[in-house]
Design a protein around this motif. Sequence first.
Motif, mmCIF file in Angstrom:
data_model
loop_
_atom_site.group_PDB
_atom_site.id
_atom_site.type_symbol
_atom_site.label_atom_id
_atom_site.label_comp_id
_atom_site.label_asym_id
_atom_site.label_seq_id
_atom_site.Cartn_x
_atom_site.Cartn_y
_atom_site.Cartn_z
ATOM 1 N N LEU A 1 0.926 -1.184 0.061
ATOM 2 C CA LEU A 1 0.160 -0.143 -0.057
ATOM 3 C C LEU A 1 0.844 1.373 0.015
ATOM 4 O O LEU A 1 1.656 1.418 1.026
ATOM 5 N N GLY A 2 0.810 2.024 -1.018
ATOM 6 C CA GLY A 2 1.718 3.251 -1.166
ATOM 7 C C GLY A 2 1.051 4.341 -0.177
ATOM 8 O O GLY A 2 0.139 3.684 0.633
ATOM 9 N N PRO A 3 1.532 5.178 -0.065
ATOM 10 C CA PRO A 3 1.140 6.459 1.140
ATOM 11 C C PRO A 3 -0.165 6.891 0.856
ATOM 12 O O PRO A 3 -0.770 6.773 -0.285
ATOM 13 N N ARG A 4 -1.059 6.836 1.865
ATOM 14 C CA ARG A 4 -2.392 7.220 1.997
ATOM 15 C C ARG A 4 -3.323 6.501 1.088
ATOM 16 O O ARG A 4 -4.130 7.192 0.616
ATOM 17 N N CYS A 5 -3.245 5.333 1.371
ATOM 18 C CA CYS A 5 -4.359 4.468 0.629
ATOM 19 C C CYS A 5 -5.078 3.826 1.924
ATOM 20 O O CYS A 5 -4.891 3.738 3.160
ATOM 21 N N LYS A 6 -6.501 3.462 1.652
ATOM 22 C CA LYS A 6 -7.121 2.680 2.398
ATOM 23 C C LYS A 6 -7.739 1.379 1.917
ATOM 24 O O LYS A 6 -8.052 1.591 0.880
ATOM 25 N N VAL A 7 -7.468 0.257 2.553
ATOM 26 C CA VAL A 7 -7.604 -0.962 2.063
ATOM 27 C C VAL A 7 -8.163 -2.058 3.048
ATOM 28 O O VAL A 7 -8.037 -1.804 4.223
ATOM 29 N N GLY A 8 -9.418 -2.646 2.645
ATOM 30 C CA GLY A 8 -10.021 -3.678 3.407
ATOM 31 C C GLY A 8 -10.329 -5.034 2.426
ATOM 32 O O GLY A 8 -9.985 -4.879 1.235
ATOM 33 N N GLY A 9 -11.097 -5.954 3.053
ATOM 34 C CA GLY A 9 -11.443 -7.009 2.394
ATOM 35 C C GLY A 9 -10.087 -8.183 2.000
ATOM 36 O O GLY A 9 -9.201 -8.049 3.001
ATOM 37 N N GLU A 10 -9.918 -9.004 1.106
ATOM 38 C CA GLU A 10 -9.039 -9.776 0.849
ATOM 39 C C GLU A 10 -8.165 -9.328 -0.324
ATOM 40 O O GLU A 10 -8.535 -9.083 -1.303
ATOM 41 N N VAL A 11 -6.944 -9.202 0.037
ATOM 42 C CA VAL A 11 -5.924 -8.811 -0.967
ATOM 43 C C VAL A 11 -4.669 -9.599 -0.991
ATOM 44 O O VAL A 11 -4.236 -9.965 0.095
ATOM 45 N N ASN A 12 -4.222 -9.971 -2.226
ATOM 46 C CA ASN A 12 -3.240 -10.966 -2.241
ATOM 47 C C ASN A 12 -2.129 -10.514 -3.603
ATOM 48 O O ASN A 12 -2.465 -10.488 -4.655
ATOM 49 N N ASN A 13 -0.984 -10.116 -3.201
ATOM 50 C CA ASN A 13 -0.020 -9.775 -4.283
ATOM 51 C C ASN A 13 -0.600 -8.673 -5.208
ATOM 52 O O ASN A 13 -0.679 -8.749 -6.303
ATOM 53 N N VAL A 14 -1.029 -7.466 -4.452
ATOM 54 C CA VAL A 14 -1.288 -6.159 -5.157
ATOM 55 C C VAL A 14 -0.356 -4.878 -4.813
ATOM 56 O O VAL A 14 0.175 -4.762 -3.479
ATOM 57 N N VAL A 15 -0.164 -4.137 -5.676
ATOM 58 C CA VAL A 15 0.597 -2.761 -5.474
ATOM 59 C C VAL A 15 -0.383 -1.709 -5.702
ATOM 60 O O VAL A 15 -0.719 -1.522 -6.633
ATOM 61 N N ASN B 1 -8.046 4.108 -2.852
ATOM 62 C CA ASN B 1 -9.019 3.101 -1.721
ATOM 63 C C ASN B 1 -9.544 1.801 -2.418
ATOM 64 O O ASN B 1 -10.042 2.002 -3.557
ATOM 65 N N LYS B 2 -9.610 0.811 -1.662
ATOM 66 C CA LYS B 2 -10.393 -0.361 -1.647
ATOM 67 C C LYS B 2 -10.858 -0.785 -0.314
ATOM 68 O O LYS B 2 -10.336 -1.617 0.380
ATOM 69 N N GLY B 3 -11.709 0.005 0.221
ATOM 70 C CA GLY B 3 -11.897 0.181 1.657
ATOM 71 C C GLY B 3 -13.011 -0.985 2.083
ATOM 72 O O GLY B 3 -13.155 -1.044 3.298
ATOM 73 N N HIS B 4 -13.516 -1.823 1.210
ATOM 74 C CA HIS B 4 -14.482 -2.649 1.885
ATOM 75 C C HIS B 4 -14.184 -4.153 1.285
ATOM 76 O O HIS B 4 -13.223 -4.543 0.814
ATOM 77 N N ASP B 5 -15.079 -5.007 1.785
ATOM 78 C CA ASP B 5 -14.945 -6.552 1.184
ATOM 79 C C ASP B 5 -14.835 -6.793 -0.229
ATOM 80 O O ASP B 5 -15.599 -5.753 -0.991
ATOM 81 N N GLY B 6 -14.230 -7.610 -0.644
ATOM 82 C CA GLY B 6 -14.018 -8.064 -1.997
ATOM 83 C C GLY B 6 -12.618 -8.530 -2.134
ATOM 84 O O GLY B 6 -11.791 -8.153 -1.463
ATOM 85 N N PHE B 7 -12.426 -9.188 -3.454
ATOM 86 C CA PHE B 7 -11.134 -9.881 -3.553
ATOM 87 C C PHE B 7 -10.538 -9.124 -4.602
ATOM 88 O O PHE B 7 -11.022 -8.736 -5.575
ATOM 89 N N LEU B 8 -9.134 -8.974 -4.342
ATOM 90 C CA LEU B 8 -8.301 -8.327 -5.318
ATOM 91 C C LEU B 8 -6.872 -9.195 -5.301
ATOM 92 O O LEU B 8 -6.287 -9.146 -4.119
ATOM 93 N N GLY B 9 -6.432 -9.668 -6.251
ATOM 94 C CA GLY B 9 -4.980 -10.223 -6.280
ATOM 95 C C GLY B 9 -4.463 -10.243 -7.719
ATOM 96 O O GLY B 9 -4.736 -9.983 -8.874
ATOM 97 N N ASN C 1 -15.039 -7.724 -6.929
ATOM 98 C CA ASN C 1 -14.054 -8.780 -6.913
ATOM 99 C C ASN C 1 -13.468 -8.757 -8.394
ATOM 100 O O ASN C 1 -13.985 -8.421 -9.473
ATOM 101 N N ALA C 2 -12.221 -8.832 -8.411
ATOM 102 C CA ALA C 2 -11.536 -9.155 -9.687
ATOM 103 C C ALA C 2 -10.825 -10.441 -9.820
ATOM 104 O O ALA C 2 -9.924 -10.731 -8.918
ATOM 105 N N SER C 3 -11.249 -11.093 -10.846
ATOM 106 C CA SER C 3 -10.436 -12.608 -10.870
ATOM 107 C C SER C 3 -8.916 -12.502 -11.166
ATOM 108 O O SER C 3 -8.671 -11.653 -11.887
ATOM 109 N N ASN C 4 -8.153 -13.399 -10.504
ATOM 110 C CA ASN C 4 -6.851 -13.364 -11.213
ATOM 111 C C ASN C 4 -6.392 -14.894 -11.541
ATOM 112 O O ASN C 4 -5.185 -15.190 -11.853
#
Length: 399
Positions: free
Chosen positions: A234-248, A254-262, A277-280
């Motif tokens: 997470l670079g400076p001043r980001c807001k992130v929630g939910g499930e995240v795997n290998n993301v820059v 912001n990804k402030g809520h539930d949902g998947f990003l990989g 949700n974003a399929s990987n």
Amino acid sequence: MSSIILFDAETRNHLLPLTYARPVGDLRVGILTVREKWEMYLNQQVSFLTREYLTELFPTASTEDNLLINGSVLPTADLTGKLSDLEPGQGYERNGELIAARLDKEGLDKMAGENALDSIDTTDLGNQPLPQLRRPADIFCLNDAALREDFALLTAGRKSAEPSVTNTIIGPRENLFLEAGVKLEACTINLENGPVYFGRNAVILEGCLLRGPLAVGEESVLKMGAKIYGATTLGPRCKVGGEVNNVVFQANSNKGHDGFLGNAAIGEWCNIGADTNASNLKNDYGEVRVWSYPEGRFAKTGLQFHGLVMGDHSKAGINTMFNTGTVVGFSSNVFGEGFPRTFLPSFLWGGAGGVMTYRMDKAVATAERVMARRQVDFTEAHGRLFKAVFAESEKHRKG
């Protein structure tokens, strides 16, 4: 002492849409941007040689003696050592690509154009290991190694702030570093697979489950119960929630809520709505094909895992579904039911139910409001950048 300048090579076009709004050397991989890495290696400030429409925001600081470095190349100790051997008019290349050169003011003025190598006495670096960003996927593919190296650079000889006893720490304590002002309570942090770095004034809310390697940038926020797998930044001043795997996340997104990003690369000033949700991974587990800007078509990646690439200032509404390897351009607004196309050009409004061009005045007004929330002014230079990207990307909206 030479001025240090990171220049954009042809690779810039391969890194679109992330390079619409920045030079290649301003991309983040690991904890730091490429520029910040070079500044730490060389102990000197670095500027950029980039597209004309970007120069107001990213000016070139040149002198009579300039050391130019390909902005897509990440620093190594070996390459850094070789740079000091260069005399004026000399450079290094690899496979016909200019990696670095030392040039006077006249030589710098000649850098524009396709024949930059013709006037430079170059030495071929051969098969020397050279980490390099050649496509957006390299940002998340190289992020594991870059995180570990940046962690070592930033923490060498320094002492971490102590985490609260409310947290559960698994693995070697030396793999955890907290800058001043970090708020971290009631979280589980697994350090067995790599380091975890929390930037100054980062806020990690209760119940987060975190695995290294991971970096949470300055003033960034992890929302309650977030599940973050490495290698993630997470670079400076980001807001992130939910499930995240290998993301820059580059910064200010912001990804402030539930949902998947990989396996994804997200630009700056982006917002990903709740339950998006974003399929990987394809259902047939096959190789992912992704839009290539230079080729003007979908190209093979050689990757089984490839998620979303989103350019700066783009947004996704709640419950958006992105198919594997989707590329979203600059300042697009994606929403609606169903899966949108896997290439969405810049300044697009809509989704699977239909799209139209996102009006410039509305796009600018949104950007002004978004940036104001982070106390950043949308200047006339930003307005000119928007107009330049709109013009450059028009051919993709017509295609």
